[in-house]
Enzyme design. Sequence first.
Site, PDB file in Angstrom:
ATOM      1  N   LYS A   1       2.513  -1.086   8.879  1.00 41.91           N
ATOM      2  CA  LYS A   1       3.755  -0.570   8.299  1.00 41.91           C
ATOM      3  C   LYS A   1       4.960  -0.957   9.160  1.00 41.91           C
ATOM      4  O   LYS A   1       4.925  -0.811  10.386  1.00 41.91           O
ATOM      5  CB  LYS A   1       3.678   0.948   8.213  1.00 41.91           C
TER       6      LYS A   1
ATOM      7  N   LYS B   1      -2.724   5.931  -4.439  1.00 41.39           N
ATOM      8  CA  LYS B   1      -3.840   6.837  -4.133  1.00 41.39           C
ATOM      9  C   LYS B   1      -3.631   8.192  -4.817  1.00 41.39           C
ATOM     10  O   LYS B   1      -2.482   8.605  -5.036  1.00 41.39           O
ATOM     11  CB  LYS B   1      -3.941   7.066  -2.612  1.00 41.39           C
TER      12      LYS B   1
ATOM     13  N   TYR C   1       3.208   9.799  -0.578  1.00 40.57           N
ATOM     14  CA  TYR C   1       4.271   9.189   0.234  1.00 40.57           C
ATOM     15  C   TYR C   1       5.653   9.401  -0.395  1.00 40.57           C
ATOM     16  O   TYR C   1       6.666   9.152   0.225  1.00 40.57           O
ATOM     17  CB  TYR C   1       4.053   7.680   0.447  1.00 40.57           C
TER      18      TYR C   1
ATOM     19  N   ILE D   1      -3.054  -3.185   6.728  1.00 40.21           N
ATOM     20  CA  ILE D   1      -1.785  -2.832   6.074  1.00 40.21           C
ATOM     21  C   ILE D   1      -0.767  -2.273   7.075  1.00 40.21           C
ATOM     22  O   ILE D   1      -0.342  -1.118   6.971  1.00 40.21           O
ATOM     23  CB  ILE D   1      -2.045  -1.826   4.924  1.00 40.21           C
TER      24      ILE D   1
ATOM     25  N   ASP E   1       0.839  -1.206   0.000  1.00 44.54           N
ATOM     26  CA  ASP E   1       0.000   0.000   0.000  1.00 44.54           C
ATOM     27  C   ASP E   1       0.871   1.252   0.000  1.00 44.54           C
ATOM     28  O   ASP E   1       1.551   1.549   0.980  1.00 44.54           O
ATOM     29  CB  ASP E   1      -0.891   0.016   1.253  1.00 44.54           C
TER      30      ASP E   1
ATOM     31  N   HIS F   1      -7.732   9.606  -2.001  1.00 45.29           N
ATOM     32  CA  HIS F   1      -7.100   9.547  -0.683  1.00 45.29           C
ATOM     33  C   HIS F   1      -7.971  10.161   0.432  1.00 45.29           C
ATOM     34  O   HIS F   1      -8.075   9.603   1.515  1.00 45.29           O
ATOM     35  CB  HIS F   1      -5.730  10.258  -0.754  1.00 45.29           C
TER      36      HIS F   1
ATOM     37  N   LEU G   1      -2.207  -0.547  13.806  1.00 44.68           N
ATOM     38  CA  LEU G   1      -1.591  -0.702  15.135  1.00 44.68           C
ATOM     39  C   LEU G   1      -1.677   0.616  15.917  1.00 44.68           C
ATOM     40  O   LEU G   1      -0.990   0.793  16.917  1.00 44.68           O
ATOM     41  CB  LEU G   1      -0.115  -1.110  14.988  1.00 44.68           C
TER      42      LEU G   1
HETATM   43  P1  NAD Z   1       0.657   1.402  11.851  1.00 47.70           P
HETATM   44  O1  NAD Z   1      -0.524   1.348  12.746  1.00 47.70           O
HETATM   45  O2  NAD Z   1       0.848   0.376  10.819  1.00 47.70           O
HETATM   46  O3  NAD Z   1       1.932   1.473  12.817  1.00 47.70           O
HETATM   47  C1  NAD Z   1       3.223   1.526  12.274  1.00 47.70           C
HETATM   48  C2  NAD Z   1       4.254   1.629  13.360  1.00 47.70           C
HETATM   49  O4  NAD Z   1       4.101   0.545  14.297  1.00 47.70           O
HETATM   50  C3  NAD Z   1       5.655   1.436  12.767  1.00 47.70           C
HETATM   51  O5  NAD Z   1       6.216   2.664  12.431  1.00 47.70           O
HETATM   52  C4  NAD Z   1       6.420   0.766  13.885  1.00 47.70           C
HETATM   53  O6  NAD Z   1       6.953   1.762  14.713  1.00 47.70           O
HETATM   54  C5  NAD Z   1       5.371   0.028  14.643  1.00 47.70           C
HETATM   55  N1  NAD Z   1       5.395  -1.426  14.362  1.00 47.70           N
HETATM   56  C6  NAD Z   1       4.981  -2.069  13.232  1.00 47.70           C
HETATM   57  N2  NAD Z   1       5.110  -3.403  13.383  1.00 47.70           N
HETATM   58  C7  NAD Z   1       5.621  -3.610  14.610  1.00 47.70           C
HETATM   59  C8  NAD Z   1       5.970  -4.766  15.345  1.00 47.70           C
HETATM   60  N3  NAD Z   1       5.792  -5.980  14.843  1.00 47.70           N
HETATM   61  N4  NAD Z   1       6.463  -4.607  16.601  1.00 47.70           N
HETATM   62  C9  NAD Z   1       6.633  -3.364  17.133  1.00 47.70           C
HETATM   63  N5  NAD Z   1       6.305  -2.240  16.500  1.00 47.70           N
HETATM   64  C10 NAD Z   1       5.797  -2.348  15.243  1.00 47.70           C
HETATM   65  O7  NAD Z   1       0.700   2.895  11.243  1.00 47.70           O
HETATM   66  P2  NAD Z   1       0.673   3.607   9.823  1.00 47.70           P
HETATM   67  O8  NAD Z   1       1.963   3.507   9.123  1.00 47.70           O
HETATM   68  O9  NAD Z   1       0.113   4.955  10.072  1.00 47.70           O
HETATM   69  O10 NAD Z   1      -0.462   2.818   8.983  1.00 47.70           O
HETATM   70  C11 NAD Z   1      -0.165   1.733   8.138  1.00 47.70           C
HETATM   71  C12 NAD Z   1      -0.314   2.107   6.684  1.00 47.70           C
HETATM   72  O11 NAD Z   1      -1.618   2.598   6.412  1.00 47.70           O
HETATM   73  C13 NAD Z   1       0.576   3.262   6.236  1.00 47.70           C
HETATM   74  O12 NAD Z   1       1.931   2.879   6.103  1.00 47.70           O
HETATM   75  C14 NAD Z   1      -0.098   3.639   4.944  1.00 47.70           C
HETATM   76  O13 NAD Z   1       0.249   2.723   3.928  1.00 47.70           O
HETATM   77  C15 NAD Z   1      -1.570   3.517   5.327  1.00 47.70           C
HETATM   78  N6  NAD Z   1      -2.170   4.800   5.757  1.00 47.70           N
HETATM   79  C16 NAD Z   1      -3.173   5.341   5.000  1.00 47.70           C
HETATM   80  C17 NAD Z   1      -3.779   6.529   5.377  1.00 47.70           C
HETATM   81  C18 NAD Z   1      -4.897   7.080   4.546  1.00 47.70           C
HETATM   82  O14 NAD Z   1      -5.277   8.245   4.746  1.00 47.70           O
HETATM   83  N7  NAD Z   1      -5.435   6.325   3.627  1.00 47.70           N
HETATM   84  C19 NAD Z   1      -3.352   7.220   6.531  1.00 47.70           C
HETATM   85  C20 NAD Z   1      -2.338   6.650   7.296  1.00 47.70           C
HETATM   86  C21 NAD Z   1      -1.765   5.434   6.901  1.00 47.70           C
END
Ligand code: NAD
Length: 275
Positions: A232, A77, A52, A230, A47, A110, A192
């Site tokens: 990250k 997006k 980004y 998804i 994703d 988006h 998360l």
């Molecule tokens: P997330 O909830 O996936 O959290 C990511 C953070 O959690 C990482 O930076 C890391 O610090 C931690 N983490 C991940 N795996 C871990 C593990 N196994 N153990 C310990 N810590 C861990 O947050 P995100 O990146 O905001 O969301 C995921 C994805 O969603 C983004 O990368 C993006 O692709 C998408 N997104 C979309 C929108 C939208 O407006 N459509 C907005 C935000 C994010």
Amino acid sequence: MNIEQLLVELSDGNKIPQIGLGVWRASQEQASAAVSHALTSGYRHIDTASIYKNEEGVGLGIKKANLPRDDVFITTKVWNDSQGFALTQASIDASLQRLGLDYVDLLLVHWPLPDKGLYVETWQALIDAQQQGKVRSIGVSNFNEDHLNHIIAETGVSPVINQIELHPYFQQKELRACHEKLNICTQAWSPLGQGQVLEDTVISKIAIKHGKSPAQIIIRWHVQLGNVVIPKSITPSRIEENLNVFDFELDGSDLALIESLDRNQRIGPDPLVFG
Ligand code: NAD
């Protein structure tokens, strides 16, 4: 590693792997390394987004993994400054070029930006791009029930997915029920809670009970709710850990405990005012 990846069928008949890798806030180099590691570890879904600024890196990571194109599911997006028919068309072409792909599997609007009043026109450009074969499935992100009903009423075409903020502290029960009614798949961003939910004591206790990590408990909760998710990470061990959730199951009491964590607490902006 050969990890089972559940496929979720979308309303247009296409299938999306239930767990994908998010790459927000990853640089081009980080995205490239994370994507190729994820794909060689069993992920089949990535994703990204034009905002980004890592679509080239994602494209390089895909090439490096050297999988058949049909085996990987790539989402991008259209960013806010590209809303409107012509700008959206240009944005799609630019994303494909940066990714080095002929088509993406899923393209999302988006944010709705209701005050701009351009999201129907933008949606029409996605419909057009799908007809031209530039994208297999089309959806939206951060839309509420009114926005969804509006694009469906104006164009007769329903998005297959709505990607929304969703985690144990912000469970989005009403919007999930609306998706079910409209046959729209729920995709969870910040699944998360951007790491904030990982420290929760309830989650830690459930993690100890199952011999899994807090991240695996939260991702498994999403999987059992039926969400596409998804998470990250750019850390190889965490990327692998986050996919390794198919060898255990949360029971009714675990699910009830996680449900009780809902605080209606957003991390990201409210789509009604953002933009
Ligand atoms: P997330 O909830 O996936 O959290 C990511 C953070 O959690 C990482 O930076 C890391 O610090 C931690 N983490 C991940 N795996 C871990 C593990 N196994 N153990 C310990 N810590 C861990 O947050 P995100 O990146 O905001 O969301 C995921 C994805 O969603 C983004 O990368 C993006 O692709 C998408 N997104 C979309 C929108 C939208 O407006 N459509 C907005 C935000 C994010």
